[in-house]
Design an enzyme around this catalytic site. Structure first.
Site, PDB file in Angstrom:
ATOM      1  N   ASP A  23       0.818  -1.214   0.000  1.00 44.82           N
ATOM      2  CA  ASP A  23       0.000   0.000   0.000  1.00 44.82           C
ATOM      3  C   ASP A  23       0.856   1.270   0.000  1.00 44.82           C
ATOM      4  OD1 ASP A  23      -2.291   1.487   0.033  1.00 44.82           O
ATOM      5  OD2 ASP A  23      -2.655   1.256   2.176  1.00 44.82           O
ATOM      6  N   ARG A  36      -0.286   8.775 -10.303  1.00 42.39           N
ATOM      7  CA  ARG A  36      -0.374   7.591  -9.437  1.00 42.39           C
ATOM      8  C   ARG A  36       0.301   6.381 -10.092  1.00 42.39           C
ATOM      9  NH1 ARG A  36      -3.891   7.248  -5.441  1.00 42.39           N
ATOM     10  NH2 ARG A  36      -4.264   5.047  -5.884  1.00 42.39           N
ATOM     11  N   ASN A  71     -10.561  -3.177  -6.422  1.00 39.16           N
ATOM     12  CA  ASN A  71      -9.715  -2.220  -7.149  1.00 39.16           C
ATOM     13  C   ASN A  71     -10.218  -1.890  -8.554  1.00 39.16           C
ATOM     14  OD1 ASN A  71      -6.576  -3.319  -5.645  1.00 39.16           O
ATOM     15  ND2 ASN A  71      -7.904  -1.635  -5.072  1.00 39.16           N
ATOM     16  N   GLU A 210       0.292 -12.452  13.145  1.00 41.36           N
ATOM     17  CA  GLU A 210       0.786 -11.250  13.816  1.00 41.36           C
ATOM     18  C   GLU A 210       0.806 -10.123  12.779  1.00 41.36           C
ATOM     19  OE1 GLU A 210       1.674 -11.000  17.080  1.00 41.36           O
ATOM     20  OE2 GLU A 210       1.070 -13.094  17.352  1.00 41.36           O
TER      21      GLU A 210
HETATM   22  C1  FPP Z   1      -2.023   0.051  -3.265  1.00 44.83           C
HETATM   23  O1  FPP Z   1      -1.542   1.387  -3.245  1.00 44.83           O
HETATM   24  C2  FPP Z   1      -1.519  -0.619  -4.433  1.00 44.83           C
HETATM   25  C3  FPP Z   1      -2.275  -1.250  -5.392  1.00 44.83           C
HETATM   26  C4  FPP Z   1      -3.755  -1.293  -5.341  1.00 44.83           C
HETATM   27  C5  FPP Z   1      -1.655  -1.861  -6.564  1.00 44.83           C
HETATM   28  C6  FPP Z   1      -0.399  -2.635  -6.270  1.00 44.83           C
HETATM   29  C7  FPP Z   1       0.117  -3.084  -7.551  1.00 44.83           C
HETATM   30  C8  FPP Z   1       1.415  -3.209  -7.854  1.00 44.83           C
HETATM   31  C9  FPP Z   1       2.515  -2.948  -6.897  1.00 44.83           C
HETATM   32  C10 FPP Z   1       1.780  -3.661  -9.228  1.00 44.83           C
HETATM   33  C11 FPP Z   1       1.419  -5.118  -9.403  1.00 44.83           C
HETATM   34  C12 FPP Z   1       2.440  -5.788 -10.131  1.00 44.83           C
HETATM   35  C13 FPP Z   1       3.123  -6.871  -9.746  1.00 44.83           C
HETATM   36  C14 FPP Z   1       4.293  -7.230 -10.528  1.00 44.83           C
HETATM   37  C15 FPP Z   1       2.779  -7.734  -8.589  1.00 44.83           C
HETATM   38  P1  FPP Z   1      -2.562   2.575  -3.480  1.00 44.83           P
HETATM   39  O2  FPP Z   1      -2.647   2.857  -4.923  1.00 44.83           O
HETATM   40  O3  FPP Z   1      -3.878   2.265  -2.840  1.00 44.83           O
HETATM   41  O4  FPP Z   1      -1.828   3.730  -2.735  1.00 44.83           O
HETATM   42  P2  FPP Z   1      -2.521   4.956  -1.978  1.00 44.83           P
HETATM   43  O5  FPP Z   1      -3.283   4.375  -0.814  1.00 44.83           O
HETATM   44  O6  FPP Z   1      -1.345   5.782  -1.546  1.00 44.83           O
HETATM   45  O7  FPP Z   1      -3.396   5.658  -2.965  1.00 44.83           O
END
Ligand code: FPP
Length: 244
Positions: A23, A36, A71, A210
């Site tokens: 996150d 983003r 998402n 945990e």
């Molecule tokens: C949460 O941060 C992140 C996600 C919903 C997406 C995570 C995806 C990746 C890291 C790429 C996936 C690829 C691979 C190779 C596994 P957020 O966008 O909710 O952050 P914020 O809370 O700061 O807005």
């Protein structure tokens, strides 16, 4: 790359299964005046770094939350970027599977993903199935409640076909019908970015996990932060509902 300090090593307990909610990508980008999607790009690269590090220190199972069933509510541009980053990783993992000893596994409802992604996911699971390193679960279109619904349907089908006596349904049987069947439950759940929520992640599996939270945002989360989390985990007294 961080490695535990020598004097700490004797007290360190390496968790068997570490699960991570990746996150803070959006906030990381916003702080830098970037879109983003730039945060997701950095976050996807960091996934590679942290998975390698966990494997190196002896973690046997790891689960990364890449995309939840919720998402899809994000903008098309953001969803498309995450799927493109996921595809980049899949192509790389498929081409270079022999360079790693990790066993890849995807959890979640893959049926609604793009056919090119689905094909690659099955291929990677197949080519890496005999690897002896850590099992790496990537949760994609995953939701903990959706996983329980999936298990309930599978079990109901068996009851309907006469393969299963409803009296035989117990916790072990449900565990055997979820996506992580045959794997130990997570010992440690890590959530960076300062949020104190589980967000529908592994809700069946983490009954006795945990938790470790920190303000660091996922793209900045480093091997040192893994060490901090594991140091803290090592000092916990796990009682699993009993008394020590
Ligand atoms: C949460 O941060 C992140 C996600 C919903 C997406 C995570 C995806 C990746 C890291 C790429 C996936 C690829 C691979 C190779 C596994 P957020 O966008 O909710 O952050 P914020 O809370 O700061 O807005």
């Amino acid at each position: 790359m961080a490695i535990f300090k020598k004097e700490e090593k004797s007290n360190i307990i390496i968790p068997q299964h570490v699960a991570i909610i990746m996150d803070g990508n959006g906030r990381w980008a916003k702080k830098r005046g970037l879109p983003r999607t730039a945060g997701h790009k950095k976050g996807a690269n960091n996934f590679r770094t942290i998975a390698d590090y966990l494997n190196k220190i002896g973690v046997k199972y790891m689960t990364f939350y890449a995309f939840s069933t919720e998402n899809w509510k994000r903008s098309k541009d953001e969803v498309d970027t995450i799927m493109a980053l996921f595809k980049d990783y899949l192509e790389e993992a498929f081409e270079r599977f022999h360079e790693t000893d990790m066993k890849m596994n995807f959890i979640g409802d893959r049926s609604v993903l793009r056919p090119d992604l689905i094909e690659l996911m099955y291929k990677i699971e197949d080519v890496s199935k005999d690897n002896k390193g850590a099992v790496v679960n990537i949760a994609i279109n995953y939701g903990g409640r959706q996983e329980i619904v999936y298990a309930a349907k599978e079990i109901a089908r068996k009851v309907q076909n006469g393969e299963l006596d409803p009296e035989k349904i117990d916790e072990d049987l449900i565990s055997a019908h979820i996506y992580t069947a045959d794997q130990p439950d997570p010992d440690l759940i890590i959530r960076p970015s300062g949020e104190f929520r589980l967000s529908n992640f592994l809700i069946w599996q983490c009954a006795y996990s945990e938790f470790w939270y920190d303000n660091v945002l996922w793209p900045d989360f480093s091997a040192k932060d893994v060490d901090r989390a594991i140091n803290d985990y090592s000092s916990r007294q796990r009682r699993f509902g009993g008394v020590k």
